[in-house]
Design an enzyme around this catalytic site. Sequence first.
Site, short mmCIF file in Angstrom:
data_model
loop_
_atom_site.label_atom_id
_atom_site.label_comp_id
_atom_site.label_asym_id
_atom_site.label_seq_id
_atom_site.Cartn_x
_atom_site.Cartn_y
_atom_site.Cartn_z
N GLU C 30 63.69 49.44 52.15
CA GLU C 30 64.17 48.56 51.10
C GLU C 30 63.36 48.78 49.82
O GLU C 30 62.13 48.69 49.86
CB GLU C 30 64.08 47.10 51.57
CG GLU C 30 65.10 46.80 52.65
CD GLU C 30 64.65 45.78 53.68
OE1 GLU C 30 63.62 45.11 53.46
OE2 GLU C 30 65.33 45.65 54.72
N GLU C 70 67.53 45.90 58.45
CA GLU C 70 66.46 46.58 59.17
C GLU C 70 66.95 47.25 60.45
O GLU C 70 66.52 48.35 60.79
CB GLU C 70 65.31 45.62 59.48
CG GLU C 70 64.44 45.28 58.28
CD GLU C 70 64.99 44.16 57.42
OE1 GLU C 70 66.07 43.62 57.76
OE2 GLU C 70 64.36 43.81 56.40
N PHE C 93 57.66 44.00 55.86
CA PHE C 93 56.65 43.17 56.51
C PHE C 93 56.89 43.25 58.02
O PHE C 93 58.04 43.19 58.46
CB PHE C 93 56.78 41.71 56.06
CG PHE C 93 56.43 41.49 54.61
CD1 PHE C 93 55.12 41.21 54.22
CD2 PHE C 93 57.41 41.57 53.63
CE1 PHE C 93 54.80 41.02 52.88
CE2 PHE C 93 57.09 41.39 52.29
CZ PHE C 93 55.78 41.11 51.92
N ASP C 95 56.53 41.15 60.09
CA ASP C 95 57.20 39.91 60.52
C ASP C 95 58.71 40.11 60.68
O ASP C 95 59.35 39.36 61.41
CB ASP C 95 56.95 38.82 59.48
CG ASP C 95 55.49 38.75 59.06
OD1 ASP C 95 54.83 37.77 59.40
OD2 ASP C 95 55.01 39.70 58.41
N PHE C 96 59.26 41.12 59.99
CA PHE C 96 60.70 41.35 60.07
C PHE C 96 61.10 42.15 61.32
O PHE C 96 62.25 42.51 61.49
CB PHE C 96 61.20 42.10 58.82
CG PHE C 96 60.90 41.43 57.51
CD1 PHE C 96 60.46 40.10 57.46
CD2 PHE C 96 61.06 42.11 56.32
CE1 PHE C 96 60.17 39.49 56.24
CE2 PHE C 96 60.78 41.51 55.10
CZ PHE C 96 60.33 40.19 55.06
N HIS C 139 55.42 36.09 56.62
CA HIS C 139 55.06 37.32 55.89
C HIS C 139 53.57 37.65 56.03
O HIS C 139 53.02 38.32 55.18
CB HIS C 139 55.39 37.18 54.40
CG HIS C 139 56.84 37.14 54.07
ND1 HIS C 139 57.63 36.05 54.31
CD2 HIS C 139 57.66 38.07 53.52
CE1 HIS C 139 58.88 36.30 53.92
NE2 HIS C 139 58.93 37.51 53.43
#
Lengths: 328, 399, 337
Positions: C30, C70, C93, C95-96, C139
């Site tokens: 991204e 993603e 991140f 976290d994703f 994040h």
Amino acid sequence: MTDTVERKALTKEHLLGVYRVMRTIREFEERVHAEFATGDIPGFVHLYAGEEASAVGVCSNLDERDTIASTHRGHGHCIAKGVDTGEMMAEIYGRRTGSCHGKGGSMHIADLSKGMLGANGIVGGGPPLICGTALAAKIKGTGGVSVAFFGDGASNQGTTLESMNLASVWNLPAIFVAENNGYAESTASTWSVSSDNIADRAAGFGMPGVIVDGFDFFAVHEAASEAIARARGGGGPTLLEMKFTRYFGHFEGDQQTYRAGEVEHARAELDCLKRFAARVTETGELAQADLDAVDAEIAVLIEGDVAAAKAAPLPTEADLLTDVYVRY
Amino acid sequence: MVPVSDDRIVPVTMPKWGLSMQLGKITAWVVGEGDDVKAGDDLADIETEKISGTLEAADGGTVRRIVARVGEDVPVSGTIALLAPADVTDADLDAAVQEARAVIDAGVPDDAAGGPDLQTADVGGRRISFAGAGEDGDVVLLVHGYGGDRNSWLFLQEPLAARYRVYALDLPGHGASAKDVGEGTLDVLAGAVTGVLDALGAERAHLVGHSLGGAAVLAAAARDPGRIASLTLIAPAGFGAEINVGYLRGFADAQSRRELKPVVTQLFADESLVTRQLVDDLLAYKRLDGVDEALHALLGVLLDGDSQGVNSAALLAAAGGAGAGGTGAGDTGAGGAGPGGAVPVTVVWGRDDRIIPAAQAEAVTGADHRLIDDAGHMPHMEHPAQVQAAIEQNIARAT
Amino acid sequence: MARNITYREAIHEALAQEMERDETVIVMGEDNAGGAGAPGDDDAWGGVLGVTKGLYHKFPGRVLDTPISESAFIGAAIGAATAGMRPVAELMFVDFMGVCFDQIYNQAAKFRYMFGGKAVTPVVIRTMYGAGLRAAAQHSQSLYPLFTHIPGLKVVTPATPYDAKGLLIAAIRDNDPVMFFEHKALYDISGPVPEESYALPFGEASVVREGSDVTIVTLGRMVHTSLEAAGQLAAAGVECEVVDLRTTSPLDEDTVLESVEGTGRLVVVDEAHPRCSIATDISALVARKAFGSLRAPIEMVNAPHTPVPFSSALEDMYIPDAQRIANAAKTVTGWSR
């Protein structure tokens, strides 16, 4: 449905070839069904019988530049892309001689040297992957296309929808083949798919969506041929929806109490092999004797595959720890 | 250096080991106040960002004051101790200590230069890096050995620069130079040596070569003998068959600290010099792209089977070195230009050399021989003062 | 020739040098170029923190912006890797991971084994992790233990610019899938980095400080916090040996065990939550294989078993600091039966 397909002339050799592959899949699956019932085959097995025209109609347009990703119901795609049936059978029996040396099983048969990126135990696992193989082909300029086969269940997965979007955004040589056999496990696609047709969703991703009679090899071949030619020419992705049914349960052992009579009807009236045979003998392109000879040849082939698989050695303790990494 | 009120007070200063060194830290004092020392005695263990070493006394005398504390950073040339005879007063010493402390406490100025800029020469399409120190005098070019770089002269280059313009280069495949060595022949290495002399505009120069660098300077001298004012060879390659093949292959092949450390310890008589930092620095070098290929290519030239593959005696003869005038092996220490204007040659060897036996010094006919006690293959790192003296005396013979 | 550059620049340089060396190396993620389809600059961002900025024009067609998808683009990177490319995908991140984990742990990680050794998947997934930027619970996590658990993945957590460049080059050249963890608080730190390309081997810990009293095993940003603590402790007469694991999979067991055998005391410092973390993993390793050397119980310094809080007052308490590490070291040095 594409009832009236304008047929391109297929040579006799070509017709005999696609019949041989469809018959191989059918024989393979019927035999695995029978052998599973004896208790000799371990694990989960999902059979493709009834859907042969889809795998063969699409893959008969592909060559060694092209890659496919498959599903948990992957035997037909493997055979249609040229994976060796002996190695497949041995894999299903968990033998060291199998396609994956007994480490994958029915749900993970793969042969990357044949452009077969694997059956896949995760519903919706394949579409993102073929975006990558299509991207590689595009960057390298090989002219290759990539095909994701997936079911009506996977048509509701985010991975599939994201992948169709990405394929359009990147203008990839990618084909999405939704094999709508009517059921995701025991759940009807008429209930689980919110649109009338899976193909209708193509519009949302800016690509053509085509509904195809999945029992009709010629319809599939024609639709796939057009989509693949467009992709090879830089025209981007296409979504094809095959409508048909599977002859067996979701997995072997499924009592299929959610179904009511459609398998018998399909086997009797719609079967892809019967329709193919009727058509080519009607036109005189092939004689019944040609087809009978293929049937006999395939019966021997699969008989040999089963015997060899049963006799093959199991993996050893040494195999347990190998091939986790290329190097660790 | 701090001016002192009484010129009988002799300051001991923080040495500059390596051209970029700005600070050193004393990790241990070997001597204490009141001890008598003579030149060459160990005074203190010193650590820099790059290396640990032992400071040797340059002068003899009595240690009257220790100025720098263990563990504190001292700028280069800051006074760390004072030598003085017994009759220098405490008051004078204390005044000198006070001035010295002020320098230490001020630290390194923010705008201090981090050493001379690295220079480069393009030699046959290869980037050859070198760095220099010193403003006046003859050009002296220092050429390191296999797997080393210009920093292996860190204890020598700055002291020599008091009298000469002293440059150290990185051979192809080493340091900051291009890593491609082609076939790794002596010709390629000699080309780098003459290429740097060309870049410096040096018509004549004194060459100092260590090990493989010894063979490289001989090859350069053989090409153009008239350009060479003197040759100092430190444990040079090519004067006999025997060489520690295990060391060479081990160095080339080592992939990890565990593999490299036992190899590198063979270089030194005092294995404690092989610090973790030294091994880590060597590993970092070995891991640069192209170095593995370079080291193995050079290995193919250094070795012929399990013997040395280089003939330095022939190169020495071609260079018109000391032995070439026909004065023979017995002419050691003859000094000066020999018959026919032969180039003065000194060979320096550590008696405990485990890489190339010190006995091969005998094969360097006509040279002045200096064998150094308690030194291995790296006498210029283990006993830099003695090697410095040998170099300076050899240079003196040429002039 | 080494010069000082930042962690961010080191990562960029590794990407640029590998893209130059090998045209199968591609970069996707991204905003990796930024501005795709927008009327302004077409290399607007270079990733959210600018790591890839400048690559887009240098390597036409090989820096791909992606939709926020993603699953699709991480999966595409993995698929491309099976087809002869060496993709470096950026999962902005870590976290994703929740929206694409299947492609990583069920697909990439398993291909080789599941397909009987016939697949090669040389994909690198670069991802940002760690607390300290007031980025809150979704994040800021340090999720490397989850990936370390998965056979088939390699997990890299560089702490310095030098390691970041060498380990990323190694990751790109590696034929297995690699998760490359970049701590968001480290991007601006500087350190010496050679201009030349170099690859650092995986599974080799770095002893970043030698000491004889306590071994501190740590990784990522906590290396710096541990060194700060070691400096304070040295002033108090406690000499710490600080071991930076650099990669958690493969793991350099030998360096950890050798250090503990020398010191007899272990503190493990890990920014992840304490349960099933690198800290518990190292503690178990040492308890099993160096029990005889231990002179005190092992201490662990972790973030607490809570999500990462937002308020600076809370986040500063959440992140392990030098004081907690020093206290743990004092506990192990002061321990007696």
